[in-house]
Design a protein around this motif. Structure first.
Motif, PDB file in Angstrom:
ATOM      1  N   ARG A 125       0.825  -1.218   0.000  1.00 15.58           N
ATOM      2  CA  ARG A 125       0.000   0.000   0.000  1.00 15.58           C
ATOM      3  C   ARG A 125       0.851   1.257   0.000  1.00 15.58           C
ATOM      4  O   ARG A 125       0.491   2.254  -0.626  1.00 15.58           O
ATOM      5  CB  ARG A 125      -0.916  -0.010   1.238  1.00 15.58           C
ATOM      6  N   ARG A 126       1.973   1.209   0.688  1.00 20.46           N
ATOM      7  CA  ARG A 126       2.841   2.392   0.811  1.00 20.46           C
ATOM      8  C   ARG A 126       4.028   2.238  -0.133  1.00 20.46           C
ATOM      9  O   ARG A 126       5.070   1.706   0.224  1.00 20.46           O
ATOM     10  CB  ARG A 126       3.334   2.544   2.248  1.00 20.46           C
ATOM     11  N   THR A 127       3.877   2.696  -1.359  1.00 25.22           N
ATOM     12  CA  THR A 127       4.926   2.509  -2.359  1.00 25.22           C
ATOM     13  C   THR A 127       5.840   3.717  -2.519  1.00 25.22           C
ATOM     14  O   THR A 127       6.925   3.590  -3.091  1.00 25.22           O
ATOM     15  CB  THR A 127       4.303   2.171  -3.720  1.00 25.22           C
ATOM     16  N   ASP A 168      16.118   4.994  -4.382  1.00 27.67           N
ATOM     17  CA  ASP A 168      14.780   4.718  -4.910  1.00 27.67           C
ATOM     18  C   ASP A 168      14.767   3.554  -5.890  1.00 27.67           C
ATOM     19  O   ASP A 168      13.700   3.019  -6.213  1.00 27.67           O
ATOM     20  CB  ASP A 168      14.190   5.967  -5.569  1.00 27.67           C
ATOM     21  N   ARG A 169      15.948   3.113  -6.333  1.00 26.57           N
ATOM     22  CA  ARG A 169      16.020   1.985  -7.264  1.00 26.57           C
ATOM     23  C   ARG A 169      16.377   0.669  -6.558  1.00 26.57           C
ATOM     24  O   ARG A 169      16.461  -0.374  -7.193  1.00 26.57           O
ATOM     25  CB  ARG A 169      17.044   2.281  -8.369  1.00 26.57           C
ATOM     26  N   ALA A 170      16.581   0.738  -5.242  1.00 19.95           N
ATOM     27  CA  ALA A 170      16.914  -0.466  -4.481  1.00 19.95           C
ATOM     28  C   ALA A 170      15.662  -1.312  -4.252  1.00 19.95           C
ATOM     29  O   ALA A 170      14.548  -0.789  -4.167  1.00 19.95           O
ATOM     30  CB  ALA A 170      17.539  -0.091  -3.146  1.00 19.95           C
ATOM     31  N   HIS A 171      15.858  -2.620  -4.154  1.00 19.31           N
ATOM     32  CA  HIS A 171      14.734  -3.527  -3.899  1.00 19.31           C
ATOM     33  C   HIS A 171      14.486  -3.576  -2.398  1.00 19.31           C
ATOM     34  O   HIS A 171      15.323  -4.048  -1.631  1.00 19.31           O
ATOM     35  CB  HIS A 171      15.046  -4.926  -4.422  1.00 19.31           C
ATOM     36  N   VAL A 172      13.326  -3.093  -1.955  1.00 17.95           N
ATOM     37  CA  VAL A 172      12.991  -3.080  -0.536  1.00 17.95           C
ATOM     38  C   VAL A 172      11.576  -3.603  -0.334  1.00 17.95           C
ATOM     39  O   VAL A 172      10.738  -3.546  -1.238  1.00 17.95           O
ATOM     40  CB  VAL A 172      13.109  -1.658   0.085  1.00 17.95           C
TER      41      VAL A 172
END
Length: 248
Positions: free
Chosen positions: A163-165, A207-211
């Motif tokens: 939900r929080r992208t 912002d491009r890292a996988h989290v």
């Protein structure tokens, strides 16, 4: 987990927790009564655990990491107060008129994650959760801004969910107002678990890292650096001592 936590789980009769965390410890709790609920049902499972304890059943409420860090210890104690349950701890175990409560320390993600990165928390740091389920986003923004302005290393919990992208991107934008884009950032997912993943990146590329919700993000301060795959925030010894190790 600490050995003490394992011993406590062995002695209790019931265990209450979020379904995912219950699954992680099932080999340790075979044969015990289980109170398992989904996300956002924390009040329900604590209430059930308190009812069991008041009825004489020793019950452990489990969390991931440390129970006092973004976890359940606070809610348990808060609900005891709201229900006017007299409680006592290990300093007075003989007081049978009070419900005995022990907060068993664990290993929070900021410690396990930091150990995998190297030494990002050697100097002052701030931990901030980006989850706005219980805290207004406006308050979270103020805390991120204050920590960035004060040059704290920033440990970010709950960086993203289905939900929080966009919250992590907004936090990144705030921190970039005060930090060099090349500031080292460590991204740790599933620390000490089977899905463990450790990545070093920069503030500019965060912002491009996988989290996901199992990720903890470590944003360095103005002195943090990377060396041979490790993230290090110096305490300041090099300013006072010769740390090169040269023979005099």
């Amino acid at each position: 987990m600490s050995q003490h936590a394992i011993r406590v789980l062995a002695t209790v009769d019931a265990v209450a927790g979020y379904t995912t965390y219950i699954d992680l410890i099932r080999p340790l709790i075979s044969g015990k009564q289980i109170v398992s609920t989904s996300m956002q049902k924390e009040v329900d499972r604590v209430s059930a655990a308190l009812d069991l304890a008041l009825a004489g059943t020793a019950c452990a409420v489990v969390s991931s990491g440390d129970p006092g860090v973004y976890a359940m210890a606070g809610l348990v104690l808060e609900m005891c107060r709201r229900r006017s349950i007299a409680i006592g701890g290990s300093d007075r175990p003989e007081d049978e008129d009070r419900l005995f409560i022990e907060v068993v320390p664990g290993i929070p993600a900021l410690c396990s994650g930091a150990s995998l990165l190297g030494a990002p928390l050697t100097h002052d740091f701030a931990a901030i959760s980006l989850s706005d389920l219980l805290t207004p986003w406006e308050t979270i923004e103020k805390r991120v801004e204050a920590a960035a302005r004060a040059d704290f290393v920033i440990v970010i919990y709950n960086p993203k969910s289905r939900r929080r992208t966009d919250h992590l991107t907004h936090a990144q934008e705030i921190i970039l107002r005060h930090r060099d884009p090349a500031t080292p950032v460590g991204v740790v997912t599933g620390a000490m678990r089977d899905n463990q993943r450790v990545t070093l990146t920069t503030l500019e590329a965060l912002d491009r890292a996988h989290v996901d919700m199992q990720t903890t993000v470590f944003v360095g301060n103005s002195t943090t650096f990377n060396y041979d795959g490790f993230m290090i925030t110096p305490r300041g010894y090099a300013k006072k001592y010769d740390i090169a190790g040269q023979q005099c």
